[in-house]
Scaffold this motif. Sequence first.
Motif, PDB file in Angstrom:
ATOM      1  N   UNK A 291       0.813  -1.216   0.000  1.00 26.11           N
ATOM      2  CA  UNK A 291       0.000   0.000   0.000  1.00 26.11           C
ATOM      3  C   UNK A 291       0.849   1.270   0.000  1.00 26.11           C
ATOM      4  N   UNK A 292       2.169   1.132  -0.107  1.00 21.37           N
ATOM      5  CA  UNK A 292       3.052   2.288  -0.215  1.00 21.37           C
ATOM      6  C   UNK A 292       4.344   1.915  -0.933  1.00 21.37           C
ATOM      7  N   UNK A 293       5.016   2.941  -1.475  1.00 26.56           N
ATOM      8  CA  UNK A 293       6.281   2.751  -2.184  1.00 26.56           C
ATOM      9  C   UNK A 293       7.262   3.817  -1.731  1.00 26.56           C
ATOM     10  N   UNK A 294       8.542   3.523  -1.892  1.00 21.62           N
ATOM     11  CA  UNK A 294       9.607   4.502  -1.692  1.00 21.62           C
ATOM     12  C   UNK A 294      10.112   4.917  -3.073  1.00 21.62           C
ATOM     13  N   UNK A 295      10.222   6.224  -3.281  1.00 22.11           N
ATOM     14  CA  UNK A 295      10.808   6.720  -4.523  1.00 22.11           C
ATOM     15  C   UNK A 295      12.072   7.474  -4.145  1.00 22.11           C
ATOM     16  N   UNK A 296      13.209   6.949  -4.578  1.00 20.54           N
ATOM     17  CA  UNK A 296      14.526   7.495  -4.265  1.00 20.54           C
ATOM     18  C   UNK A 296      15.020   8.365  -5.411  1.00 20.54           C
ATOM     19  N   UNK A 297      15.549   9.540  -5.064  1.00 18.55           N
ATOM     20  CA  UNK A 297      16.139  10.404  -6.066  1.00 18.55           C
ATOM     21  C   UNK A 297      17.536   9.940  -6.435  1.00 18.55           C
ATOM     22  N   UNK A 298      17.915  10.209  -7.680  1.00 19.85           N
ATOM     23  CA  UNK A 298      19.252   9.858  -8.148  1.00 19.85           C
ATOM     24  C   UNK A 298      19.972  11.087  -8.706  1.00 19.85           C
ATOM     25  N   UNK A 299      19.245  11.970  -9.394  1.00 15.73           N
ATOM     26  CA  UNK A 299      19.831  13.185  -9.971  1.00 15.73           C
ATOM     27  C   UNK A 299      18.731  14.230 -10.103  1.00 15.73           C
ATOM     28  N   UNK A 300      19.090  15.495 -10.038  1.00 19.89           N
ATOM     29  CA  UNK A 300      18.106  16.570 -10.179  1.00 19.89           C
ATOM     30  C   UNK A 300      17.503  16.543 -11.582  1.00 19.89           C
ATOM     31  N   UNK A 301      16.206  16.763 -11.645  1.00 21.21           N
ATOM     32  CA  UNK A 301      15.495  16.792 -12.922  1.00 21.21           C
ATOM     33  C   UNK A 301      14.082  16.272 -12.766  1.00 21.21           C
ATOM     34  N   UNK A 302      13.384  16.138 -13.871  1.00 20.01           N
ATOM     35  CA  UNK A 302      12.016  15.614 -13.878  1.00 20.01           C
ATOM     36  C   UNK A 302      11.915  14.423 -14.804  1.00 20.01           C
ATOM     37  N   UNK A 303      11.034  13.533 -14.467  1.00 15.83           N
ATOM     38  CA  UNK A 303      10.750  12.373 -15.299  1.00 15.83           C
ATOM     39  C   UNK A 303       9.282  12.004 -15.097  1.00 15.83           C
ATOM     40  N   UNK A 304       8.812  10.991 -15.778  1.00 17.10           N
ATOM     41  CA  UNK A 304       7.421  10.552 -15.648  1.00 17.10           C
ATOM     42  C   UNK A 304       7.396   9.085 -15.221  1.00 17.10           C
ATOM     43  N   UNK A 305       6.463   8.806 -14.333  1.00 12.96           N
ATOM     44  CA  UNK A 305       6.279   7.430 -13.872  1.00 12.96           C
ATOM     45  C   UNK A 305       4.829   7.031 -14.061  1.00 12.96           C
ATOM     46  N   UNK A 306       4.595   5.742 -13.996  1.00 19.08           N
ATOM     47  CA  UNK A 306       3.256   5.181 -13.998  1.00 19.08           C
ATOM     48  C   UNK A 306       3.137   4.272 -12.784  1.00 19.08           C
ATOM     49  N   UNK A 307       1.965   4.257 -12.186  1.00 24.27           N
ATOM     50  CA  UNK A 307       1.686   3.332 -11.098  1.00 24.27           C
ATOM     51  C   UNK A 307       0.922   2.149 -11.674  1.00 24.27           C
ATOM     52  N   UNK A 308       1.188   0.973 -11.117  1.00 17.38           N
ATOM     53  CA  UNK A 308       0.577  -0.262 -11.606  1.00 17.38           C
ATOM     54  C   UNK A 308      -0.172  -0.958 -10.473  1.00 17.38           C
ATOM     55  N   UNK A 309      -1.399  -1.385 -10.768  1.00 19.96           N
ATOM     56  CA  UNK A 309      -2.104  -2.275  -9.856  1.00 19.96           C
ATOM     57  C   UNK A 309      -1.534  -3.652 -10.121  1.00 19.96           C
ATOM     58  N   UNK A 310      -0.738  -4.138  -9.181  1.00 19.47           N
ATOM     59  CA  UNK A 310       0.021  -5.368  -9.335  1.00 19.47           C
ATOM     60  C   UNK A 310      -0.765  -6.509  -8.713  1.00 19.47           C
ATOM     61  N   UNK A 311      -0.939  -7.579  -9.453  1.00 21.49           N
ATOM     62  CA  UNK A 311      -1.652  -8.764  -8.965  1.00 21.49           C
ATOM     63  C   UNK A 311      -0.714  -9.961  -9.082  1.00 21.49           C
ATOM     64  N   UNK A 312      -0.320 -10.508  -7.955  1.00 24.02           N
ATOM     65  CA  UNK A 312       0.612 -11.635  -7.883  1.00 24.02           C
ATOM     66  C   UNK A 312       1.926 -11.293  -8.593  1.00 24.02           C
ATOM     67  N   UNK A 313       2.054 -11.628  -9.870  1.00 21.54           N
ATOM     68  CA  UNK A 313       3.324 -11.438 -10.571  1.00 21.54           C
ATOM     69  C   UNK A 313       3.204 -10.614 -11.853  1.00 21.54           C
ATOM     70  N   UNK A 314       2.119  -9.843 -11.972  1.00 17.25           N
ATOM     71  CA  UNK A 314       1.918  -9.059 -13.193  1.00 17.25           C
ATOM     72  C   UNK A 314       1.060  -7.827 -12.903  1.00 17.25           C
ATOM     73  N   UNK A 315       1.130  -6.859 -13.794  1.00 12.10           N
ATOM     74  CA  UNK A 315       0.311  -5.653 -13.681  1.00 12.10           C
ATOM     75  C   UNK A 315      -1.045  -5.918 -14.323  1.00 12.10           C
ATOM     76  N   UNK A 316      -2.109  -5.724 -13.545  1.00 14.45           N
ATOM     77  CA  UNK A 316      -3.453  -5.845 -14.095  1.00 14.45           C
ATOM     78  C   UNK A 316      -3.861  -4.568 -14.809  1.00 14.45           C
ATOM     79  N   UNK A 317      -3.344  -3.436 -14.326  1.00 10.54           N
ATOM     80  CA  UNK A 317      -3.739  -2.152 -14.884  1.00 10.54           C
ATOM     81  C   UNK A 317      -2.688  -1.116 -14.531  1.00 10.54           C
ATOM     82  N   UNK A 318      -2.535  -0.113 -15.382  1.00  9.90           N
ATOM     83  CA  UNK A 318      -1.565   0.961 -15.147  1.00  9.90           C
ATOM     84  C   UNK A 318      -2.245   2.309 -15.306  1.00  9.90           C
TER      85      UNK A 318
END
Length: 162
Positions: free
Chosen positions: A125-152
């Motif tokens: 129910x939570x994630x850690x997002x670690x920074x590596x370098x200054x800047x912007x990027x885009x991410x997607x969150x996935x509803x993960x079921x067992x071993x695969x993404x059901x939806x993003x």
Amino acid sequence: MHSRITRLFGTTLALSALLLLPACDRDNQDDGHGEMEMLQVLDRGQTSQPVVATWTHDGGWEGALPSVSLSSSSQRIVLGFRAYDEEGHEITLSETGDDSIRFGLAAGATQGIIRTDLEDIFHGDHVYIHGQAAGSTQIQFHLWHDDHADQSTTAISITVVN
């Protein structure tokens, strides 16, 4: 002899149809996974854990993710989640259960801004997002079921600052 072959062929055809029809029905049945209609993102770094962004299946994103600061001691943020199905029921998210939330870089997103190679970043129910370098990027969150993404979700921007 001819009528016997016709009866045998008819029986074989009928049995084949009986065996195939249930298989066709299984293909059209719901696989038991509800579709995620809404995902709320909470800033777990705040004591009140406010909702900072909300994604809906039909409307996309409202709000923004907090920035990751490279000058902080942890150089990370902790995001929590509440997911809801199309009927408004909350989807149970857990590290050891069937469903959890994960994230990854969106297609074509700038690499090297956040760490995606760490093992201990997904906690149901939570994630850690670690920074590596200054800047912007885009991410997607996935509803993960067992071993695969059901939806993003669609992509959302995240910024890392010094």
